[in-house]
Design a protein around this motif. Structure first.
Motif, PDB file in Angstrom:
ATOM      1  N   ALA A  49      -0.820 -18.367   3.918  1.00  0.00           N
ATOM      2  CA  ALA A  49      -1.657 -18.400   5.114  1.00  0.00           C
ATOM      3  C   ALA A  49      -0.844 -18.705   6.358  1.00  0.00           C
ATOM      4  N   ASP A  50       0.485 -18.547   6.300  1.00  0.00           N
ATOM      5  CA  ASP A  50       1.340 -18.791   7.460  1.00  0.00           C
ATOM      6  C   ASP A  50       0.920 -17.894   8.621  1.00  0.00           C
ATOM      7  N   ARG A  51       1.266 -18.330   9.813  1.00  0.00           N
ATOM      8  CA  ARG A  51       0.909 -17.563  11.008  1.00  0.00           C
ATOM      9  C   ARG A  51       1.472 -16.141  10.949  1.00  0.00           C
ATOM     10  N   VAL A  52       2.705 -15.980  10.480  1.00  0.00           N
ATOM     11  CA  VAL A  52       3.300 -14.642  10.426  1.00  0.00           C
ATOM     12  C   VAL A  52       2.498 -13.732   9.498  1.00  0.00           C
ATOM     13  N   CYS A  53       1.948 -14.271   8.426  1.00  0.00           N
ATOM     14  CA  CYS A  53       1.157 -13.471   7.486  1.00  0.00           C
ATOM     15  C   CYS A  53      -0.228 -13.160   8.045  1.00  0.00           C
ATOM     16  N   GLN A  54      -0.757 -14.060   8.856  1.00  0.00           N
ATOM     17  CA  GLN A  54      -2.049 -13.804   9.490  1.00  0.00           C
ATOM     18  C   GLN A  54      -1.951 -12.663  10.497  1.00  0.00           C
ATOM     19  N   LEU A  55      -0.762 -12.506  11.103  1.00  0.00           N
ATOM     20  CA  LEU A  55      -0.619 -11.551  12.202  1.00  0.00           C
ATOM     21  C   LEU A  55      -0.126 -10.169  11.780  1.00  0.00           C
ATOM     22  N   VAL A  56       0.863 -10.106  10.879  1.00  0.00           N
ATOM     23  CA  VAL A  56       1.605  -8.866  10.647  1.00  0.00           C
ATOM     24  C   VAL A  56       1.097  -8.130   9.415  1.00  0.00           C
ATOM     25  N   THR A  57       0.748  -6.855   9.599  1.00  0.00           N
ATOM     26  CA  THR A  57       0.253  -6.040   8.487  1.00  0.00           C
ATOM     27  C   THR A  57       1.414  -5.388   7.749  1.00  0.00           C
ATOM     28  N   PRO A  58       1.502  -5.567   6.425  1.00  0.00           N
ATOM     29  CA  PRO A  58       2.618  -5.014   5.645  1.00  0.00           C
ATOM     30  C   PRO A  58       2.412  -3.544   5.301  1.00  0.00           C
ATOM     31  N   LEU A  59       3.505  -2.919   4.896  1.00  0.00           N
ATOM     32  CA  LEU A  59       3.503  -1.497   4.538  1.00  0.00           C
ATOM     33  C   LEU A  59       3.266  -1.265   3.043  1.00  0.00           C
ATOM     34  N   LYS A  60       3.845  -2.111   2.200  1.00  0.00           N
ATOM     35  CA  LYS A  60       3.878  -1.845   0.755  1.00  0.00           C
ATOM     36  C   LYS A  60       2.500  -1.677   0.114  1.00  0.00           C
ATOM     37  N   PRO A  61       1.469  -2.465   0.478  1.00  0.00           N
ATOM     38  CA  PRO A  61       0.162  -2.256  -0.161  1.00  0.00           C
ATOM     39  C   PRO A  61      -0.390  -0.861   0.049  1.00  0.00           C
ATOM     40  N   LEU A  62      -0.120  -0.268   1.209  1.00  0.00           N
ATOM     41  CA  LEU A  62      -0.628   1.078   1.481  1.00  0.00           C
ATOM     42  C   LEU A  62      -0.037   2.098   0.521  1.00  0.00           C
ATOM     43  N   GLU A  63       1.246   1.923   0.180  1.00  0.00           N
ATOM     44  CA  GLU A  63       1.877   2.845  -0.759  1.00  0.00           C
ATOM     45  C   GLU A  63       1.214   2.763  -2.134  1.00  0.00           C
ATOM     46  N   ALA A  64       0.868   1.549  -2.559  1.00  0.00           N
ATOM     47  CA  ALA A  64       0.180   1.390  -3.840  1.00  0.00           C
ATOM     48  C   ALA A  64      -1.233   1.961  -3.781  1.00  0.00           C
ATOM     49  N   MET A  65      -1.927   1.710  -2.683  1.00  0.00           N
ATOM     50  CA  MET A  65      -3.291   2.224  -2.533  1.00  0.00           C
ATOM     51  C   MET A  65      -3.307   3.743  -2.567  1.00  0.00           C
ATOM     52  N   ALA A  66      -2.291   4.373  -1.977  1.00  0.00           N
ATOM     53  CA  ALA A  66      -2.218   5.834  -1.981  1.00  0.00           C
ATOM     54  C   ALA A  66      -2.129   6.391  -3.399  1.00  0.00           C
ATOM     55  N   GLY A  67      -1.538   5.605  -4.299  1.00  0.00           N
ATOM     56  CA  GLY A  67      -1.433   6.019  -5.699  1.00  0.00           C
ATOM     57  C   GLY A  67      -2.643   5.678  -6.535  1.00  0.00           C
ATOM     58  N   GLY A  68      -3.688   5.125  -5.906  1.00  0.00           N
ATOM     59  CA  GLY A  68      -4.906   4.785  -6.634  1.00  0.00           C
ATOM     60  C   GLY A  68      -4.802   3.501  -7.424  1.00  0.00           C
ATOM     61  N   ILE A  69      -3.856   2.639  -7.086  1.00  0.00           N
ATOM     62  CA  ILE A  69      -3.700   1.368  -7.783  1.00  0.00           C
ATOM     63  C   ILE A  69      -4.566   0.322  -7.097  1.00  0.00           C
ATOM     64  N   PRO A  70      -5.421  -0.395  -7.828  1.00  0.00           N
ATOM     65  CA  PRO A  70      -6.243  -1.429  -7.195  1.00  0.00           C
ATOM     66  C   PRO A  70      -5.371  -2.550  -6.644  1.00  0.00           C
ATOM     67  N   VAL A  71      -5.709  -3.015  -5.451  1.00  0.00           N
ATOM     68  CA  VAL A  71      -4.929  -4.042  -4.773  1.00  0.00           C
ATOM     69  C   VAL A  71      -5.728  -5.336  -4.696  1.00  0.00           C
ATOM     70  N   ILE A  72      -5.056  -6.436  -5.022  1.00  0.00           N
ATOM     71  CA  ILE A  72      -5.603  -7.767  -4.771  1.00  0.00           C
ATOM     72  C   ILE A  72      -4.678  -8.440  -3.774  1.00  0.00           C
ATOM     73  N   ALA A  73      -5.265  -9.034  -2.733  1.00  0.00           N
ATOM     74  CA  ALA A  73      -4.466  -9.579  -1.641  1.00  0.00           C
ATOM     75  C   ALA A  73      -5.035 -10.903  -1.167  1.00  0.00           C
ATOM     76  N   SER A  74      -4.190 -11.666  -0.501  1.00  0.00           N
ATOM     77  CA  SER A  74      -4.640 -12.911   0.112  1.00  0.00           C
ATOM     78  C   SER A  74      -5.576 -12.602   1.274  1.00  0.00           C
ATOM     79  N   ASP A  75      -6.573 -13.446   1.420  1.00  0.00           N
ATOM     80  CA  ASP A  75      -7.566 -13.247   2.476  1.00  0.00           C
ATOM     81  C   ASP A  75      -7.033 -13.822   3.787  1.00  0.00           C
ATOM     82  N   VAL A  76      -6.170 -13.045   4.448  1.00  0.00           N
ATOM     83  CA  VAL A  76      -5.635 -13.406   5.763  1.00  0.00           C
ATOM     84  C   VAL A  76      -5.958 -12.270   6.724  1.00  0.00           C
ATOM     85  N   SER A  77      -5.947 -12.561   8.016  1.00  0.00           N
ATOM     86  CA  SER A  77      -6.442 -11.609   9.019  1.00  0.00           C
ATOM     87  C   SER A  77      -5.786 -10.243   8.925  1.00  0.00           C
TER      88      SER A  77
END
Length: 467
Positions: free
Chosen positions: A372-400
């Motif tokens: 829940a660090d400030r940097v994680c609340q602010l910055v959207t990562p790239l890697k989950p999108l690559e997994a989502m594109a392959g149809g892999i279910p994603v579980i993630a921390s509930d941050v902004s």
């Protein structure tokens, strides 16, 4: 550099690469052409002094308003492919490719002064082309006279590219050092400057050590300098709405801020490849769910929480394997943690971009356990999108920032950050519900296909570069 070397470089520009290696080797005697000495970390007092020097310089003046269509772009970045493979360099490359192919722009990329020699890599080529994208290096280089001297020197070298490429816009990418070079070039050549803020340097620094504080000089001065560069640029690009709100909150005109989110290459939407041979090579047991990620191993990624959650699942009688792809300063500690908790975890290290989907094919669930660090609340990562594109279910921390790409119960699952028990419960629900995994994965893939390909999001640069 000796007078003889200067004359040789003037008379034979082709000697630049060899001369740069010789200079670097002279600075690190005894080392070979492909392994140079990496610079030692700078003392905090020296870094603060450099920041103060940059802040004491006069602000960059406004440039003439942009006119006409964009035909050519010079993008100034910190590092790049093929030397550095990370989310930052992948985004740079995909944007450059899409601008050239989809928008018809002549986009060139130039890396920071001294890259990659300054990072200890003995590759002194002045230009490297990757997938048709020209990557230029500012070489040869030597120790500049302070931070302002570094800006001047980089602008001197990059000025040759401005004359060659004849860009309509200068596109600087995080951090403030790249923005300063672009602004200096903009002043010299009367060109508009777009500053792309991909993260907040001071918050990344804050998250990397418990000894770092917002009251420290480095944090305060870096934040002030980054904010100043945002104000001085003609346009600002960033990755998400949370980041846009943060930038606007610093007094930057909201009208000049454009969101160009992370996205994926359309190849990620293809069916996942067969990876039976890779499964066997990694020793992954059949019939055991695999939960994994591709990431840089920093503390704020929260991979320790994922390991603890896997231990709780095991204690409850639920077997699971973790596949943790990547590397970084926390890797050794994470390997020890998994061993101490009796968690079956495989650490393949970094893999080339061409192999990422083979590892995706092994996963039942892709995890993004960011803190829940400030940097994680602010910055959207790239890697989950690559997994989502392959149809892999994603579980993630509930941050902004992650709420911008994961809609709970629709395109993935969100759970409490830094809470191993909550993670174990959410993982258990996904692991033992194939129907839910399929539903979430399919919805995520469709959303990425419709909204988050590089070809789709890159079109937003048309407006960003002509605010």
């Amino acid at each position: 550099m000796s007078a003889l070397a200067v004359r040789q470089l003037r008379d034979e520009p082709s000697r630049a690469s060899r001369l740069a290696v010789r200079l670097a080797a002279r600075a690190a005697p005894g080392l070979g052409r492909t392994s140079l000495a990496k610079p030692k970390p700078r003392a905090p007092q020296r870094e603060a002094a450099d920041l103060r020097e940059l802040l004491a310089a006069p602000p960059y003046p406004a440039r003439p308003a942009a006119t006409g269509d964009v035909r050519a772009v010079l993008m100034l970045v910190t590092n790049s492919l093929p030397v550095t493979n990370a989310g930052y360099t992948v985004r740079t490359h995909r944007i450059a490719v899409a601008q050239r192919e989809a928008l018809g722009w002549d986009t060139h990329v130039v890396t920071r002064l001294g890259h990659p020699l300054a990072q200890g890599v003995g590759d002194a080529r002045a230009r490297v082309d990757v997938d048709g994208v020209p990557y230029h290096r500012l070489l040869p280089w030597g120790p500049p006279s302070g931070p302002l001297g570094a800006v001047e020197k980089a602008a001197d070298l990059a000025g040759r590219l401005v004359k060659e490429v004849r860009p309509d816009v200068l596109h600087a990418v995080s951090d403030h050092r790249n923005a300063a070079v672009a602004l200096e070039l903009g002043k010299r050549y009367g060109l508009p400057v777009t500053y792309e803020v991909r993260g907040f340097l001071e918050d990344s620094w804050l998250s990397r050590s418990p000894s770092h504080r917002p009251s420290d000089d480095f944090y305060r001065l870096t934040r002030e300098l980054e904010t100043r560069r945002m104000h001085e640029a003609d346009a600002v690009v960033t990755l998400g709405e949370t980041m846009r709100a943060e930038i606007a909150g610093r007094g930057v005109d909201p009208a000049k801020i454009t969101v160009v989110p992370n996205a994926v290459d359309e190849g990620f939407l293809e069916p996942l490849p067969d990876a039976a041979d890779l499964r066997a090579a990694l020793g992954l047991p059949d019939g055991v769910p695999v939960v994994g990620l591709t990431s840089s191993f920093y503390g704020y990624e929260g991979i320790d929480t994922l390991i603890d959650a896997a231990a709780l699942l095991r204690d409850g009688g639920d077997d699971v394997t973790l596949l943790l792809v990547g590397d970084g300063p926390e890797r050794a500690a994470l390997e020890r943690r998994a061993a101490e908790r009796g968690v079956r975890a495989v650490f393949p290290g970094r893999v080339p971009p061409s192999d990422v989907r083979r590892f995706h094919a092994l996963l039942d669930v892709f995890a993004v356990p960011r803190r829940a660090d400030r940097v994680c609340q602010l910055v959207t990562p790239l890697k989950p999108l690559e997994a989502m594109a392959g149809g892999i279910p994603v579980i993630a921390s509930d941050v902004s920032a992650l709420r911008e790409i994961v809609e709970p119960g629709v395109t993935g699952t969100l759970t409490l950050p830094e809470d191993a028990e909550a993670w174990a419960n959410s993982l258990g629900e996904l692991i033992y519900s194939p129907e839910l995994r399929k539903k979430l994965g399919q919805a995520a893939r469709e959303w990425v296909r419709d909204e988050r390909t590089w070809r789709a999001v890159t079109a937003r640069y048309r407006a960003a570069h002509r605010p």
